[in-house]
Design a protein around this motif. Structure first.
Motif, PDB file in Angstrom:
ATOM      1  N   GLU A  78       0.905  -1.626  -0.017  1.00  0.00           N
ATOM      2  CA  GLU A  78       0.096   0.265   0.015  1.00  0.00           C
ATOM      3  C   GLU A  78       0.517   1.119   0.250  1.00  0.00           C
ATOM      4  O   GLU A  78      -0.113   2.537  -0.196  1.00  0.00           O
ATOM      5  CB  GLU A  78      -0.747  -0.195   1.450  1.00  0.00           C
ATOM      6  N   LYS A  79       1.670   0.703   0.274  1.00  0.00           N
ATOM      7  CA  LYS A  79       2.557   2.048   0.096  1.00  0.00           C
ATOM      8  C   LYS A  79       3.288   2.841  -1.106  1.00  0.00           C
ATOM      9  O   LYS A  79       2.988   3.853  -0.924  1.00  0.00           O
ATOM     10  CB  LYS A  79       4.242   2.137   1.107  1.00  0.00           C
ATOM     11  N   ALA A  80       3.765   1.708  -1.954  1.00  0.00           N
ATOM     12  CA  ALA A  80       3.948   2.365  -2.559  1.00  0.00           C
ATOM     13  C   ALA A  80       2.943   3.283  -3.611  1.00  0.00           C
ATOM     14  O   ALA A  80       2.403   4.172  -4.514  1.00  0.00           O
ATOM     15  CB  ALA A  80       4.487   1.060  -4.041  1.00  0.00           C
ATOM     16  N   LYS A  81       1.297   2.598  -3.648  1.00  0.00           N
ATOM     17  CA  LYS A  81       0.146   2.972  -4.077  1.00  0.00           C
ATOM     18  C   LYS A  81      -0.104   4.577  -3.270  1.00  0.00           C
ATOM     19  O   LYS A  81      -0.151   5.806  -4.176  1.00  0.00           O
ATOM     20  CB  LYS A  81      -0.694   2.210  -4.044  1.00  0.00           C
ATOM     21  N   ALA A  82       0.750   5.229  -2.579  1.00  0.00           N
ATOM     22  CA  ALA A  82       0.492   5.855  -1.243  1.00  0.00           C
ATOM     23  C   ALA A  82       0.986   7.300  -2.002  1.00  0.00           C
ATOM     24  O   ALA A  82       1.376   7.705  -2.511  1.00  0.00           O
ATOM     25  CB  ALA A  82       0.189   5.645  -0.195  1.00  0.00           C
ATOM     26  N   LEU A  83       2.931   6.379  -2.224  1.00  0.00           N
ATOM     27  CA  LEU A  83       3.345   7.402  -2.627  1.00  0.00           C
ATOM     28  C   LEU A  83       3.080   8.122  -4.089  1.00  0.00           C
ATOM     29  O   LEU A  83       3.233   9.181  -4.684  1.00  0.00           O
ATOM     30  CB  LEU A  83       5.114   6.830  -3.657  1.00  0.00           C
ATOM     31  N   ALA A  84       2.896   6.577  -4.988  1.00  0.00           N
ATOM     32  CA  ALA A  84       2.151   7.728  -6.250  1.00  0.00           C
ATOM     33  C   ALA A  84       0.467   8.589  -6.209  1.00  0.00           C
ATOM     34  O   ALA A  84       0.983   9.631  -7.140  1.00  0.00           O
ATOM     35  CB  ALA A  84       1.820   6.119  -7.396  1.00  0.00           C
ATOM     36  N   ALA A  85       0.823   8.403  -5.406  1.00  0.00           N
ATOM     37  CA  ALA A  85      -1.200   9.003  -4.803  1.00  0.00           C
ATOM     38  C   ALA A  85      -0.698  10.330  -4.626  1.00  0.00           C
ATOM     39  O   ALA A  85      -1.336  11.846  -5.036  1.00  0.00           O
ATOM     40  CB  ALA A  85      -2.466   8.367  -4.157  1.00  0.00           C
ATOM     41  N   ARG A  86       0.502  10.660  -3.498  1.00  0.00           N
ATOM     42  CA  ARG A  86       1.123  12.147  -3.194  1.00  0.00           C
ATOM     43  C   ARG A  86       1.463  12.591  -4.201  1.00  0.00           C
ATOM     44  O   ARG A  86       1.504  13.359  -4.328  1.00  0.00           O
ATOM     45  CB  ARG A  86       1.647  11.736  -1.606  1.00  0.00           C
ATOM     46  N   ARG A  87       2.203  12.195  -5.195  1.00  0.00           N
ATOM     47  CA  ARG A  87       2.829  12.607  -6.343  1.00  0.00           C
ATOM     48  C   ARG A  87       2.148  12.701  -7.164  1.00  0.00           C
ATOM     49  O   ARG A  87       3.016  14.301  -8.157  1.00  0.00           O
ATOM     50  CB  ARG A  87       3.812  11.381  -7.310  1.00  0.00           C
ATOM     51  N   SER A  88       0.332  13.153  -7.145  1.00  0.00           N
ATOM     52  CA  SER A  88      -0.136  13.491  -8.414  1.00  0.00           C
ATOM     53  C   SER A  88      -1.194  14.609  -7.530  1.00  0.00           C
ATOM     54  O   SER A  88      -2.104  14.834  -8.558  1.00  0.00           O
ATOM     55  CB  SER A  88      -1.461  12.333  -8.768  1.00  0.00           C
ATOM     56  N   VAL A  89      -0.171  14.996  -6.979  1.00  0.00           N
ATOM     57  CA  VAL A  89      -0.681  15.965  -6.246  1.00  0.00           C
ATOM     58  C   VAL A  89       0.052  16.973  -5.990  1.00  0.00           C
ATOM     59  O   VAL A  89       1.211  16.960  -5.258  1.00  0.00           O
ATOM     60  CB  VAL A  89      -1.189  16.150  -4.150  1.00  0.00           C
ATOM     61  N   GLY A  90       0.401  18.511  -6.585  1.00  0.00           N
ATOM     62  CA  GLY A  90       1.292  19.098  -6.662  1.00  0.00           C
ATOM     63  C   GLY A  90       1.105  20.194  -5.395  1.00  0.00           C
ATOM     64  O   GLY A  90       0.221  20.801  -5.193  1.00  0.00           O
ATOM     65  N   MET A  91       1.796  20.941  -4.800  1.00  0.00           N
ATOM     66  CA  MET A  91       1.661  21.763  -3.874  1.00  0.00           C
ATOM     67  C   MET A  91       2.879  23.029  -4.082  1.00  0.00           C
ATOM     68  O   MET A  91       3.480  22.871  -4.328  1.00  0.00           O
ATOM     69  CB  MET A  91       2.171  21.023  -2.343  1.00  0.00           C
ATOM     70  N   VAL A  92       2.097  24.691  -3.846  1.00  0.00           N
ATOM     71  CA  VAL A  92       2.848  25.293  -4.158  1.00  0.00           C
ATOM     72  C   VAL A  92       2.309  25.758  -2.951  1.00  0.00           C
ATOM     73  O   VAL A  92       1.426  26.714  -2.079  1.00  0.00           O
ATOM     74  CB  VAL A  92       2.372  26.388  -5.732  1.00  0.00           C
ATOM     75  N   PHE A  93       3.698  26.359  -2.401  1.00  0.00           N
ATOM     76  CA  PHE A  93       3.581  26.933  -0.537  1.00  0.00           C
ATOM     77  C   PHE A  93       3.079  28.532  -0.467  1.00  0.00           C
ATOM     78  O   PHE A  93       3.233  28.956  -1.931  1.00  0.00           O
ATOM     79  CB  PHE A  93       4.462  26.160   0.847  1.00  0.00           C
ATOM     80  N   GLN A  94       3.199  28.761  -0.042  1.00  0.00           N
ATOM     81  CA  GLN A  94       2.800  30.859   0.102  1.00  0.00           C
ATOM     82  C   GLN A  94       4.461  30.770  -0.032  1.00  0.00           C
ATOM     83  O   GLN A  94       4.751  30.047   0.639  1.00  0.00           O
ATOM     84  CB  GLN A  94       2.280  30.808   1.689  1.00  0.00           C
ATOM     85  N   TYR A  95       3.926  32.053  -0.102  1.00  0.00           N
ATOM     86  CA  TYR A  95       5.785  32.696  -1.049  1.00  0.00           C
ATOM     87  C   TYR A  95       6.416  31.881  -1.683  1.00  0.00           C
ATOM     88  O   TYR A  95       7.537  31.340  -0.987  1.00  0.00           O
ATOM     89  CB  TYR A  95       6.459  33.595   0.019  1.00  0.00           C
ATOM     90  N   ALA A  96       5.639  31.249  -2.759  1.00  0.00           N
ATOM     91  CA  ALA A  96       6.608  29.999  -3.860  1.00  0.00           C
ATOM     92  C   ALA A  96       7.608  30.312  -3.871  1.00  0.00           C
ATOM     93  O   ALA A  96       8.900  29.549  -4.068  1.00  0.00           O
ATOM     94  CB  ALA A  96       5.905  29.873  -4.456  1.00  0.00           C
ATOM     95  N   GLU A  97       8.342  31.884  -3.709  1.00  0.00           N
ATOM     96  CA  GLU A  97       9.406  32.181  -4.735  1.00  0.00           C
ATOM     97  C   GLU A  97      10.565  31.133  -3.482  1.00  0.00           C
ATOM     98  O   GLU A  97      12.197  31.329  -3.873  1.00  0.00           O
ATOM     99  CB  GLU A  97       9.094  33.247  -4.592  1.00  0.00           C
ATOM    100  N   HIS A  98      10.075  30.596  -2.332  1.00  0.00           N
ATOM    101  CA  HIS A  98      11.341  30.418  -1.527  1.00  0.00           C
ATOM    102  C   HIS A  98      11.883  29.108  -1.643  1.00  0.00           C
ATOM    103  O   HIS A  98      12.597  28.514  -0.440  1.00  0.00           O
ATOM    104  CB  HIS A  98      10.309  30.889   0.460  1.00  0.00           C
ATOM    105  N   GLN A  99      10.447  28.602  -2.875  1.00  0.00           N
ATOM    106  CA  GLN A  99      11.460  27.215  -2.635  1.00  0.00           C
ATOM    107  C   GLN A  99      12.437  27.079  -3.813  1.00  0.00           C
ATOM    108  O   GLN A  99      12.943  26.263  -4.373  1.00  0.00           O
ATOM    109  CB  GLN A  99       9.509  26.878  -3.595  1.00  0.00           C
ATOM    110  N   LEU A 100      12.287  28.661  -4.174  1.00  0.00           N
ATOM    111  CA  LEU A 100      13.987  28.591  -5.048  1.00  0.00           C
ATOM    112  C   LEU A 100      14.877  28.194  -4.735  1.00  0.00           C
ATOM    113  O   LEU A 100      15.347  28.689  -3.686  1.00  0.00           O
ATOM    114  CB  LEU A 100      14.134  29.796  -5.930  1.00  0.00           C
ATOM    115  N   PHE A 101      16.407  27.394  -5.470  1.00  0.00           N
ATOM    116  CA  PHE A 101      16.941  27.895  -5.006  1.00  0.00           C
ATOM    117  C   PHE A 101      18.405  27.125  -5.643  1.00  0.00           C
ATOM    118  O   PHE A 101      20.013  27.266  -5.464  1.00  0.00           O
ATOM    119  CB  PHE A 101      17.369  26.280  -3.957  1.00  0.00           C
ATOM    120  N   GLU A 102      18.081  26.616  -6.878  1.00  0.00           N
ATOM    121  CA  GLU A 102      19.315  26.443  -8.200  1.00  0.00           C
ATOM    122  C   GLU A 102      19.334  28.204  -9.023  1.00  0.00           C
ATOM    123  O   GLU A 102      18.895  29.145  -9.043  1.00  0.00           O
ATOM    124  CB  GLU A 102      18.521  25.542  -9.593  1.00  0.00           C
TER     125      GLU A 102
END
Length: 303
Positions: A78-102
């Motif tokens: 079930e863990k493999a299925k749960a991982l795939a399910a989580r990956r289908s949900v994309g999250m953009v956090f508040q002040y998303a520019e703080h996610q940039l690093f490259e």
């Protein structure tokens, strides 16, 4: 398919002096292809709710299902299925520019697809496609540093990085916070296009009822961890007293039209739910024209 929240509750730091109930018995269905807005004042539980949608938080009680898969699995299979399910949900956090690093925009957007095991050909295809979705020209921006961009452009890059993972559901936490009026308008237009043209399911968190009124087809109002209201804009927004209890106000356009109606312009209930100034202007024009025609008829009858 859908994301299902089934009677979930969540408590921060249980059993300590700092214990706090952040969510209480929330049940909600987010259907594929919809645009769901979650509104609430600071501390209402809306951001905590979001973090349950892709398994960042596990409910204290209840369960979260993504396309029928429980995000809190017990068995190894079930863990493999749960991982795939989580990956289908994309999250953009508040002040998303703080996610940039490259160092470059290309590398920043490419990070997620590479981490998912995509080869370089697919990585470039995904970067190109996601940059096109957020209206950033690939050749112009690919080698630029994301930290040399405006706030609105940086947020677009962060959004492109999530879109490059090709999520089925896109979760946005206060996406316009801190942007200037132009950046805010442009980003909202992009989010609207992703929903209308690409068919992306959007879960949008905000305390700005005007943004919600403009975009959402389903509105959820939160207060102190509880869900006060849930329904279409036509069902939710007229409940002004309940909205006020949540520390929110009705959309400005709806408030304006209500005042115009109170001044004697015969707007109907649907007119009060006009989502754009252009729609509101047409509704007012129709009402005034109808009133003038009625006066003419009465004048003709009197003669």
């Amino acid at each position: 398919m859908a994301i299902e929240l089934q009677d979930i509750s969540y408590t921060y730091m249980p059993g300590t002096p700092y214990e706090r109930k952040a969510l209480q018995h929330v049940t909600l269905s987010i259907k594929e292809g919809g645009f769901v807005a979650i509104a609430g004042h600071t501390g209402s539980g809306k951001s905590t709710l979001l973090q349950h949608l892709n398994g960042l938080l596990t409910p204290t009680s209840g369960q979260v299902l993504v396309d029928g898969v429980n995000l809190s699995p017990k068995g190894k299979s079930e863990k493999a299925k749960a991982l795939a399910a989580r990956r289908s949900v994309g999250m953009v956090f508040q002040y998303a520019e703080h996610q940039l690093f490259e160092e470059t925009i290309f590398e920043d957007i490419a990070f997620g697809p590479r981490n998912f095991g995509c080869d370089e050909t697919e990585v470039e295809e995904r970067v190109r496609a996601s940059m096109a979705l957020v209206h950033l020209d690939f050749e112009t921006y690919r080698d630029r540093s994301p930290f040399q961009l405006s706030g609105g452009q940086m947020r677009r890059v962060a959004l492109a990085g999530v879109l490059a993972l090709q999520p089925k559901y896109l979760v946005l936490d206060e996406p316009t916070a801190g942007l200037d009026p132009k950046g805010r308008k442009d980003l909202l237009a992009t989010i609207g296009e992703l929903h209308r043209k690409e068919g992306t399911t959007i879960i949008f968190v905000s305390h700005n009822m005007d943004d919600i009124f403009q975009l959402a087809d389903t509105v959820v109002v939160m207060r102190q961890g509880e869900m006060l209201l849930s329904g279409s804009p036509a069902e939710v927004f007229p409940q002004t007293e309940t909205i006020a209890k949540a520390g929110l106000r009705p959309p400005q356009l709806m408030t304006l039209l209500t005042r115009i109606q109170s001044a004697g312009v015969p707007l109907n209930p649907d007119d009060l739910l006009s989502r754009t100034p252009e729609q509101a202007a047409r509704a007012i024009e129709r009402a005034l024209t109808s009133t003038q025609n009625q006066k003419r008829r009465r004048g003709n009858d009197a003669q």
